[in-house]
Write an enzyme that holds these catalytic residues in place. Structure first.
Site, mmCIF file in Angstrom:
data_model
loop_
_atom_site.group_PDB
_atom_site.id
_atom_site.type_symbol
_atom_site.label_atom_id
_atom_site.label_comp_id
_atom_site.label_asym_id
_atom_site.label_seq_id
_atom_site.Cartn_x
_atom_site.Cartn_y
_atom_site.Cartn_z
ATOM 1 N N GLU A 142 -2.213 -60.798 -22.142
ATOM 2 C CA GLU A 142 -2.932 -61.797 -23.434
ATOM 3 C C GLU A 142 -3.552 -62.137 -23.177
ATOM 4 O O GLU A 142 -4.952 -62.363 -23.163
ATOM 5 C CB GLU A 142 -1.792 -61.897 -24.296
ATOM 6 C CG GLU A 142 -0.448 -61.180 -25.309
ATOM 7 C CD GLU A 142 -0.483 -61.750 -26.192
ATOM 8 O OE1 GLU A 142 0.658 -62.057 -25.869
ATOM 9 O OE2 GLU A 142 -0.208 -61.445 -27.780
ATOM 10 N N ARG A 194 -7.382 -68.240 -27.639
ATOM 11 C CA ARG A 194 -7.243 -66.767 -28.417
ATOM 12 C C ARG A 194 -6.370 -67.798 -29.964
ATOM 13 O O ARG A 194 -6.435 -68.813 -30.675
ATOM 14 C CB ARG A 194 -5.133 -66.845 -28.083
ATOM 15 C CG ARG A 194 -4.549 -65.971 -28.888
ATOM 16 C CD ARG A 194 -3.006 -66.225 -29.247
ATOM 17 N NE ARG A 194 -2.155 -65.382 -29.894
ATOM 18 C CZ ARG A 194 -1.085 -65.129 -30.510
ATOM 19 N NH1 ARG A 194 -0.433 -66.362 -29.969
ATOM 20 N NH2 ARG A 194 -0.584 -64.903 -31.164
ATOM 21 N N MET A 251 17.427 -62.422 -28.877
ATOM 22 C CA MET A 251 18.762 -60.904 -28.183
ATOM 23 C C MET A 251 19.270 -61.151 -26.876
ATOM 24 O O MET A 251 20.286 -60.255 -27.479
ATOM 25 C CB MET A 251 17.036 -59.934 -28.438
ATOM 26 C CG MET A 251 17.508 -58.343 -28.498
ATOM 27 S SD MET A 251 17.920 -58.174 -30.222
ATOM 28 C CE MET A 251 16.762 -57.648 -31.128
ATOM 29 N N ASN A 292 -4.104 -71.223 -25.138
ATOM 30 C CA ASN A 292 -3.346 -70.243 -26.196
ATOM 31 C C ASN A 292 -2.597 -71.403 -26.827
ATOM 32 O O ASN A 292 -1.635 -71.383 -26.727
ATOM 33 C CB ASN A 292 -2.596 -68.695 -25.969
ATOM 34 C CG ASN A 292 -1.617 -68.592 -26.919
ATOM 35 O OD1 ASN A 292 -1.949 -68.972 -27.853
ATOM 36 N ND2 ASN A 292 -1.268 -67.496 -26.463
ATOM 37 N N HIS A 308 -0.811 -59.610 -33.371
ATOM 38 C CA HIS A 308 -1.005 -58.890 -32.269
ATOM 39 C C HIS A 308 -1.968 -58.333 -32.017
ATOM 40 O O HIS A 308 -1.716 -57.680 -31.357
ATOM 41 C CB HIS A 308 0.338 -58.371 -32.323
ATOM 42 C CG HIS A 308 1.751 -59.008 -32.680
ATOM 43 N ND1 HIS A 308 2.779 -58.749 -33.133
ATOM 44 C CD2 HIS A 308 2.452 -60.566 -31.613
ATOM 45 C CE1 HIS A 308 4.077 -59.979 -33.248
ATOM 46 N NE2 HIS A 308 3.613 -61.032 -32.703
ATOM 47 N N GLY A 358 8.877 -59.330 -24.837
ATOM 48 C CA GLY A 358 9.863 -60.044 -23.992
ATOM 49 C C GLY A 358 11.246 -59.290 -25.073
ATOM 50 O O GLY A 358 11.893 -58.690 -23.340
ATOM 51 N N ARG A 376 12.045 -64.276 -38.689
ATOM 52 C CA ARG A 376 10.715 -64.106 -39.625
ATOM 53 C C ARG A 376 11.537 -62.920 -40.793
ATOM 54 O O ARG A 376 12.616 -62.006 -39.895
ATOM 55 C CB ARG A 376 9.464 -63.621 -39.579
ATOM 56 C CG ARG A 376 8.521 -64.539 -39.007
ATOM 57 C CD ARG A 376 7.187 -64.132 -39.019
ATOM 58 N NE ARG A 376 6.530 -64.853 -38.108
ATOM 59 C CZ ARG A 376 6.214 -65.027 -37.569
ATOM 60 N NH1 ARG A 376 5.715 -63.874 -37.039
ATOM 61 N NH2 ARG A 376 5.362 -65.787 -36.317
HETATM 62 P P1 ADP Z 1 7.283 -64.972 -28.777
HETATM 63 O O1 ADP Z 1 6.680 -63.868 -29.402
HETATM 64 O O2 ADP Z 1 7.704 -65.761 -28.846
HETATM 65 O O3 ADP Z 1 5.660 -64.750 -27.033
HETATM 66 P P2 ADP Z 1 9.100 -63.546 -26.638
HETATM 67 O O4 ADP Z 1 7.671 -62.185 -26.501
HETATM 68 O O5 ADP Z 1 8.949 -64.142 -25.293
HETATM 69 O O6 ADP Z 1 8.147 -63.847 -27.498
HETATM 70 O O7 ADP Z 1 10.239 -62.383 -27.133
HETATM 71 C C1 ADP Z 1 11.729 -63.447 -26.787
HETATM 72 C C2 ADP Z 1 12.268 -62.270 -27.206
HETATM 73 O O8 ADP Z 1 12.429 -61.376 -26.429
HETATM 74 C C3 ADP Z 1 13.732 -63.219 -27.836
HETATM 75 O O9 ADP Z 1 14.752 -62.024 -28.218
HETATM 76 C C4 ADP Z 1 14.739 -62.856 -25.899
HETATM 77 O O10 ADP Z 1 15.611 -62.623 -26.832
HETATM 78 C C5 ADP Z 1 13.990 -61.613 -25.708
HETATM 79 N N1 ADP Z 1 14.023 -61.036 -24.422
HETATM 80 C C6 ADP Z 1 13.574 -61.932 -23.419
HETATM 81 N N2 ADP Z 1 14.396 -61.179 -21.878
HETATM 82 C C7 ADP Z 1 15.561 -60.226 -22.212
HETATM 83 C C8 ADP Z 1 15.687 -59.615 -21.976
HETATM 84 N N3 ADP Z 1 15.926 -59.501 -20.950
HETATM 85 N N4 ADP Z 1 16.822 -58.666 -22.664
HETATM 86 C C9 ADP Z 1 16.897 -58.614 -24.180
HETATM 87 N N5 ADP Z 1 15.872 -59.461 -24.324
HETATM 88 C C10 ADP Z 1 15.140 -60.781 -23.944
#
Ligand code: ADP
Length: 369
Positions: A342, A79, A267, A6, A167, A311, A227
């Site tokens: 993925e 990917r 977040m 990926n 996605h 996430g 974004r």
């Molecule tokens: P990407 O799109 O880069 O793959 P991810 O799917 O890893 O991103 O998601 C990243 C987001 O998930 C960030 O905003 C991060 O703060 C949030 N995140 C990860 N773990 C937690 C958690 N335990 N609680 C709240 N938000 C989370």
């Protein structure tokens, strides 16, 4: 053993699955071109990775150190972010497929070149290794014409300016998992939310995408990590006029969203912060997820279940609850949390292509234009 790759614009993730699709090894490099970090075997270490090719070599070395013997590899699966209108499913990579992926570079100028670099580097290293591609756009090939067409004159539409959606590998995995959980009785109208740094929604009817919030590029739709999400085209033109196209693009793609509103794109940190800006950024994220979800529910003609992934979608109970509460008007429906796997989905798709090839059905998987 199948190697999954990926490759993004500034990171590369690799994973190895055995013939039973068990995850065996993983290695990744983040921050390629700057303060590169190699992640492997639960450790992280600074490394020198000026470009994707160097990062891929570091990953392969780390996989070998972890015990992977390259002569065990039976294929590599990539990917690929943008398959344009040419790919409705995963396929074996042939010279014709490489040309079609190249043709999509103007549609994904940061991502597709990274994918092509990884494909070519691997072909140089292992010329006889079959390679496969899974496309983030492919899952949305089932969207009706009315959902993907911008109401533009014919000429720009001829440039390929239409909605594609992204996605898709994550959504295909969600459908597979929800089928498993619901013992094959997939809910007819499923609202899927992939909420990560990039965030989107998808309306899925009988397992097929009918509408999605991302459009020509991943910029459209929800408020994201960096974004902006949906924004009026004239506002974009005004920004381009004031700041220039390059700067406006950086603002829209890398400095907006949660970062632009709340000062941070994580977040977790936004929840912990007590500033009004951080609170507003989270409120904005949830409000617009609900607004766009309403559009998906209309496109599906109702709602039977909700699935969260990514996430934020997987981990953030507060955000999930706010979105589910905002959708209460559509009735009480089952809500699932589905880990985004993925890499596993890419491995499964490659395996399906290989099986189809063995059974003489490979021609189905060639690009359609
Ligand atoms: P990407 O799109 O880069 O793959 P991810 O799917 O890893 O991103 O998601 C990243 C987001 O998930 C960030 O905003 C991060 O703060 C949030 N995140 C990860 N773990 C937690 C958690 N335990 N609680 C709240 N938000 C989370």
């Amino acid at each position: 053993m199948l190697l999954v790759i990926n490759a993004g614009s500034s990171s590369i993730k690799t994973a190895v699955f055995d013939d039973h699709l068990q995850h065996r090894f993983a290695a990744s490099v983040s921050e390629i071109g700057s303060t590169a970090m190699l992640h492997a075997g639960g450790q992280r270490a600074e490394c020198i990775a000026p470009d994707i090719e160097a990062a891929l070599r570091l990953c392969l070395d780390a996989l070998a150190t972890a015990g992977l013997s390259f002569d065990q590899l039976t294929g590599a699966a990539h990917r690929v972010v943008h398959g344009g209108s040419a790919f409705a499913q995963a396929c074996r990579i042939t010279p014709q497929v490489i040309t079609a992926i190249e043709d999509c570079v103007p549609l994904a100028p940061l991502h597709n070149p990274a994918n092509l670099t990884a494909i070519r580097a691997l072909a140089d290293l292992f010329p006889n290794l079959p390679q496969y591609a899974s496309f983030d756009t492919a899952f949305h090939a089932t969207n009706p014409k009315v959902a993907v067409t911008y109401a533009l004159p014919q000429e720009p539409r001829n440039l390929g300016i239409r909605r594609y959606g992204f996605h898709g590998i994550s959504y295909a995995g969600i459908v597979r998992k929800v089928k498993e959980i619901s013992e094959n009785s997939l809910p007819r109208r499923l609202l899927a939310l992939h909420l990560g740094n990039g965030a989107s929604l998808c309306g899925i009817v009988d397992g097929l995408s009918v509408a999605t919030s991302m459009g020509y590029s991943p910029l459209d739709g929800l408020t994201m990590g960096t974004r902006t999400g949906s924004i009026d085209g004239n506002a974009v033109l005004r920004m381009a006029e004031v700041y220039g196209i390059k700067e406006a693009s950086t603002m829209l793609n890398r400095q907006s969203g949660l970062l632009g509103l709340g000062g941070c794109n994580d977040m977790r940190q936004l929840h912990d912060a007590t500033t009004p800006e951080a609170t507003f950024a989270v409120e904005h994220f949830c409000y617009w997820a609900v607004r766009h979800a309403g559009s998906m529910i209309a496109a599906m003609g109702g709602l039977d279940a909700i699935a969260f992934s990514g996430g934020i979608g997987e981990n953030d109970e507060k955000v999930r609850s706010a979105i589910v509460a905002g959708l209460a008007f559509a009735g009480a429906v089952p809500v699932w949390v589905i880990p985004a796997e993925e890499e596993l989905t890419i491995a499964m798709e490659a395996r399906a292509v290989r099986k189809a090839e063995r059974e003489g059905r490979g021609a189905q998987n060639h690009p359609s234009s």
